[in-house]
Design a protein around this motif. Structure first.
Motif, PDB file in Angstrom:
ATOM      1  N   GLU A 193       0.565   8.612 -10.790  1.00 43.17           N
ATOM      2  CA  GLU A 193      -0.024   8.518  -9.545  1.00 43.17           C
ATOM      3  C   GLU A 193       0.632   9.205  -8.516  1.00 43.17           C
ATOM      4  N   ILE A 194      -0.246   9.926  -7.627  1.00 43.71           N
ATOM      5  CA  ILE A 194       0.395  10.760  -6.359  1.00 43.71           C
ATOM      6  C   ILE A 194       0.565   9.424  -5.302  1.00 43.71           C
ATOM      7  N   THR A 195       1.710   9.558  -4.805  1.00 43.05           N
ATOM      8  CA  THR A 195       1.914   8.315  -3.917  1.00 43.05           C
ATOM      9  C   THR A 195       1.644   8.972  -2.409  1.00 43.05           C
ATOM     10  N   LYS A 196       1.646   7.624  -1.495  1.00 42.71           N
ATOM     11  CA  LYS A 196       1.491   8.158  -0.151  1.00 42.71           C
ATOM     12  C   LYS A 196       2.929   8.096   0.605  1.00 42.71           C
ATOM     13  N   VAL A 197       3.954   7.986   0.010  1.00 42.91           N
ATOM     14  CA  VAL A 197       5.324   7.946   0.584  1.00 42.91           C
ATOM     15  C   VAL A 197       5.473   9.237   1.255  1.00 42.91           C
ATOM     16  N   PRO A 198       5.817   9.061   2.536  1.00 44.45           N
ATOM     17  CA  PRO A 198       6.119  10.227   3.606  1.00 44.45           C
ATOM     18  C   PRO A 198       7.120  11.134   2.928  1.00 44.45           C
ATOM     19  N   PHE A 199       6.706  12.562   2.747  1.00 43.21           N
ATOM     20  CA  PHE A 199       7.812  13.506   2.310  1.00 43.21           C
ATOM     21  C   PHE A 199       8.139  13.593   0.689  1.00 43.21           C
ATOM     22  N   TYR A 200       7.552  12.498   0.003  1.00 42.15           N
ATOM     23  CA  TYR A 200       7.942  12.394  -1.221  1.00 42.15           C
ATOM     24  C   TYR A 200       7.059  13.515  -1.985  1.00 42.15           C
TER      25      TYR A 200
END
Length: 252
Positions: free
Chosen positions: A111-118
């Motif tokens: 899964e591609i996460t929505k965590v900023p800058f990750y």
């Protein structure tokens, strides 16, 4: 028995298994969690687990104050705004139990996460002149492979200095992980002939150096350079030279 081993503080592999068993059986109520809400006595719940971050707080990259703000509370939403789930795995040793009535979330492999800058901004909705859909699909496929085949064994193999077994090397090869870490080149013309598919169904003619870079990045997320190098660093250095400079018999 498991609780006795947990209290003993022993850390050999059998005792780690018993420790996890003891934690699975330890339920923390919301009232109990709420008691641990100050510096030096700091617990917080994340994704169904309860973690004692009393000592970790001063080492937290974001500072201790943010942890103290959520001390004694369920901070799942706030945690996932800035962290990936694998952070919980890294700090599993801080876990003291399971929050009463809580259910752990699930996420899809790769899964591609929505965590900023990750993630690369291009994979979180921003336009990019460099990255296409094929780059995103490759990342998801490689990440899923790493999560399934490598994450469960990376730490133990690295610490023990174990060399990857033949079965794992064959999996890497047939999954295309050896070929794509060589970068774009004439070798990619052979993957189809050998029954190998490039992760994410990327066409060999479309494969570029950005695809290669993203593959190395996903392997590097393991945080175990020795283990990662054992999975084909020598191959990645020598195989391109063989294809470029050796005769056909050697290449075959």
């Amino acid at each position: 028995l498991a609780q006795a081993f947990f209290r003993s503080g022993q850390t050999s592999p059998p005792h780690r298994v018993l420790r996890r068993l003891a934690l699975a059986m330890t339920t923390v109520s919301k009232d109990e969690l709420a008691k641990h809400n100050k510096a030096g006595d700091l617990w917080m719940a994340v994704d169904g687990g309860v973690y004692d971050v009393s000592k970790f707080a001063r080492l937290h990259p974001g500072g201790s104050q943010i942890l103290e703000q959520y001390g004694g509370k369920d901070a799942t939403t706030e945690f996932y705004e800035m962290h990936r789930k694998d952070v919980l795995t890294k700090y599993e040793r801080l876990k003291v139990g399971t929050l009463e009535g809580a259910k752990a979330s699930t996420s899809a492999l790769g899964e591609i996460t929505k965590v900023p800058f990750y993630e690369l901004p291009a994979f979180q909705g921003q336009n990019s002149p460099y990255y296409r859909d094929s780059h995103k699909s490759l990342v998801q496929a490689v990440r899923a492979f790493v999560q399934t085949e490598l994450e469960p064994i990376a730490e133990a193999s690295d610490l023990a200095g174990d060399y990857p077994e033949l079965e794992l090397r064959q999996k890497l090869g047939m999954a295309g992980m050896m070929a794509i870490r060589m970068g774009p080149g004439p070798w990619l013309k052979f993957v189809g002939m050998l029954g190998i598919k490039i992760p994410g169904a990327v066409d060999p003619d479309d494969f570029d150096y950005f695809h290669e870079m993203l593959t190395h990045l996903e392997f590097a997320r393991l945080g175990r350079p020795g283990f990662v190098d054992s999975l084909g660093a020598g191959w990645g250095i020598s195989a391109p030279a063989v294809f470029h400079f050796c005769n056909d018999d050697v290449r075959k």
